[in-house]
Write an enzyme that holds these catalytic residues in place. Structure first.
Site, PDB file in Angstrom:
ATOM      1  N   CYS A 110       1.297   2.823   3.492  1.00 52.55           N
ATOM      2  CA  CYS A 110       1.509   1.977   4.666  1.00 52.55           C
ATOM      3  C   CYS A 110       2.882   2.294   5.250  1.00 52.55           C
ATOM      4  O   CYS A 110       3.888   2.291   4.524  1.00 52.55           O
ATOM      5  CB  CYS A 110       1.435   0.509   4.257  1.00 52.55           C
ATOM      6  SG  CYS A 110       2.196  -0.638   5.416  1.00 52.55           S
ATOM      7  N   TYR A 165       0.892  -1.152   0.000  1.00 49.26           N
ATOM      8  CA  TYR A 165       0.000   0.000   0.000  1.00 49.26           C
ATOM      9  C   TYR A 165       0.935   1.207   0.000  1.00 49.26           C
ATOM     10  O   TYR A 165       1.872   1.272   0.808  1.00 49.26           O
ATOM     11  CB  TYR A 165      -0.881   0.071   1.244  1.00 49.26           C
ATOM     12  CG  TYR A 165      -1.643  -1.184   1.593  1.00 49.26           C
ATOM     13  CD1 TYR A 165      -2.202  -1.991   0.609  1.00 49.26           C
ATOM     14  CD2 TYR A 165      -1.827  -1.537   2.925  1.00 49.26           C
ATOM     15  CE1 TYR A 165      -2.918  -3.131   0.948  1.00 49.26           C
ATOM     16  CE2 TYR A 165      -2.543  -2.679   3.276  1.00 49.26           C
ATOM     17  CZ  TYR A 165      -3.084  -3.469   2.282  1.00 49.26           C
ATOM     18  OH  TYR A 165      -3.778  -4.593   2.623  1.00 49.26           O
ATOM     19  N   PHE A 225       4.925   0.629   7.021  1.00 49.94           N
ATOM     20  CA  PHE A 225       5.883  -0.467   6.888  1.00 49.94           C
ATOM     21  C   PHE A 225       6.362  -0.596   5.446  1.00 49.94           C
ATOM     22  O   PHE A 225       7.525  -0.898   5.191  1.00 49.94           O
ATOM     23  CB  PHE A 225       5.251  -1.765   7.386  1.00 49.94           C
ATOM     24  CG  PHE A 225       4.809  -1.694   8.814  1.00 49.94           C
ATOM     25  CD1 PHE A 225       5.736  -1.675   9.845  1.00 49.94           C
ATOM     26  CD2 PHE A 225       3.466  -1.611   9.138  1.00 49.94           C
ATOM     27  CE1 PHE A 225       5.335  -1.590  11.163  1.00 49.94           C
ATOM     28  CE2 PHE A 225       3.051  -1.526  10.457  1.00 49.94           C
ATOM     29  CZ  PHE A 225       3.989  -1.514  11.475  1.00 49.94           C
ATOM     30  N   CYS A 226       5.461  -0.348   4.497  1.00 51.56           N
ATOM     31  CA  CYS A 226       5.867  -0.338   3.086  1.00 51.56           C
ATOM     32  C   CYS A 226       6.777   0.849   2.788  1.00 51.56           C
ATOM     33  O   CYS A 226       7.743   0.734   2.024  1.00 51.56           O
ATOM     34  CB  CYS A 226       4.629  -0.283   2.191  1.00 51.56           C
ATOM     35  SG  CYS A 226       3.512  -1.694   2.379  1.00 51.56           S
TER      36      CYS A 226
END
Length: 406
Positions: free
Chosen positions: A131, A128, A133-134
């Protein structure tokens, strides 16, 4: 059948006990000699007879303790099962992810091509766009100059990751000799790729073996998975020039802080009100170019349903992580904690003259809200802006790409 189940459990518990003994020895070695090395190889000369006797006594003692633990664990788990009470027990240990024969049939959203990338990994990132973490993973990939394809995942329907049982992002697929190695969890992805850059001779598949996944039942009986060593870099005893044990431990500490503290301040701030939640999702749509990747009905579903759902979830997260009544203060406190440590260290980055993995992690997490009202308030009320700008410039010019030629 119950007896067979207990017998099988005892065998698994015995293996786990042996693993625990190995880990205990490894942790002792780590404290004595530095970083933990999962694939530690040791050589020994011919021992004296007295040392052999001491070793035999110690081995028998540890074996006796482990067998006692096996029997006790097996009996306890059996009794708990009879009462329908979930036990807390490692049920599975294995590599973090499998090797796929071919890439999933999904549409590539965009390509990032770097001429300096000579790894041959042909990375594919399922993500995403916003996101945190992304964003962490992208900050790492861009800083070091990896080439990679991006697959934008619909955050509501998630059709693009239906090929895997792992239902979270980011996921990376990396080309290896017999297919595509799947990497899960942002911190594990970064650690594995950084370890591979340090020593390519060991191969990415061998690196991944250093990050096994364990599955267990929590107190509520829910199955949980955890990746061991995900914050560890596998230097194989060959610490890079200019790094010390202390600096590596400090880097690891802040990477974990980004996941355990900083990231939990974001959602309650970004979705603080219905208006802010809708503004955030509208920005997510623009920066993620959802109009190109999803049909109109999917895009509106994500924006309006997602915004309302996250407004509700944000309030729950505020309570879960004990944030202050004014959640902005909790965000400011986290940023101030980071900048105070930077000031104490007296360097531009936590890594010194250049960003290290902790700089990239904190920057990546914060970059996920760059277009939101909370981010602008953060810049106005903390002194983190200068550091953030410096890391962003380093990431955009791929300042770490020299590592590709080592």
């Amino acid at each position: 059948m119950a007896a067979m189940g207990v017998a099988k459990l005892c065998i698994r518990s015995y293996r786990n006990s042996c693993f625990c003994i190995y880990k205990a020895r490894d942790i002792y070695s780590t404290r004595s000699y530095g970083l933990m090395n999962v694939r530690r190889l040791s050589t020994h000369g011919k021992p004296f007879t007295s040392n052999m006797r001491q070793s035999s006594t110690l081995t028998l003692g540890l074996l006796g303790i482990s067998m006692g633990a096996v029997v006790g664990a097996g009996y306890t788990y059996y009794k708990n099962s009879q009462r329908h009470i979930p036990g807390i027990l490692n049920k599975n240990m294995g590599v973090t992810s499998a090797v796929l024969e071919s890439l999933p049939d999904v549409q590539i959203s965009r390509e990032v091509i770097m001429p300096t990338d000579n790894t041959g990994l042909k990375l594919t990132l399922f993500q995403y766009t916003t996101c945190p973490f992304c964003c962490k993973v992208r900050a790492f990939l861009d800083y070091y100059g990896f080439s990679y394809n991006v697959i934008e995942v619909n955050p509501v329907l998630r059709q693009q990751i239906k090929w895997t049982e792992y239902r979270k992002v980011p996921i990376i697929l990396a080309h290896v000799e017999d297919g595509y190695q799947q990497l899960n969890d942002s911190s594990m992805i970064i650690s594995a790729l950084a370890s591979f850059l340090h020593d390519r001779d060991q191969g990415l598949k061998e690196v991944v073996k250093c990050y096994p996944t364990i599955s267990f039942n929590d107190d509520e009986g829910k199955m949980k998975n955890e990746i061991l060593n995900r914050y560890f870099l596998m230097y194989q005893g060959n610490i890079p020039k200019g790094r010390t044990k202390e600096s590596i431990l400090e880097e690891r500490k802040w990477r974990k802080w980004a996941d355990d503290v900083l990231v939990h301040t974001l959602s309650p701030n970004v979705y603080r009100t219905k208006g802010e939640a809708l503004q955030a999702f509208t920005w997510f749509s623009e920066v993620g170019e959802w109009e190109k990747h999803f049909p109109a009905w999917e895009r509106y579903l994500i924006i309006y349903v997602g915004a309302y759902a996250m407004w509700i979830i944000g309030k729950r997260l505020k309570k879960r992580y004990n944030l202050k009544d004014d959640v902005r203060v909790s965000l400011y406190d986290a940023c101030n904690q980071w900048t105070r440590s930077l000031k104490k260290q007296g360097t531009n980055f936590m890594g010194g003259d250049a960003p290290n993995l902790s700089d990239l992690a904190v920057y990546g997490v914060l970059s996920s809200i760059e277009g939101c009202d909370a981010f602008q308030d953060m810049l106005k009320n903390t002194s983190i802006g200068t550091w953030y700008k410096n890391v962003k410039e380093s990431v955009m010019r791929h300042a770490g790409s020299a590592a590709m030629s080592i």
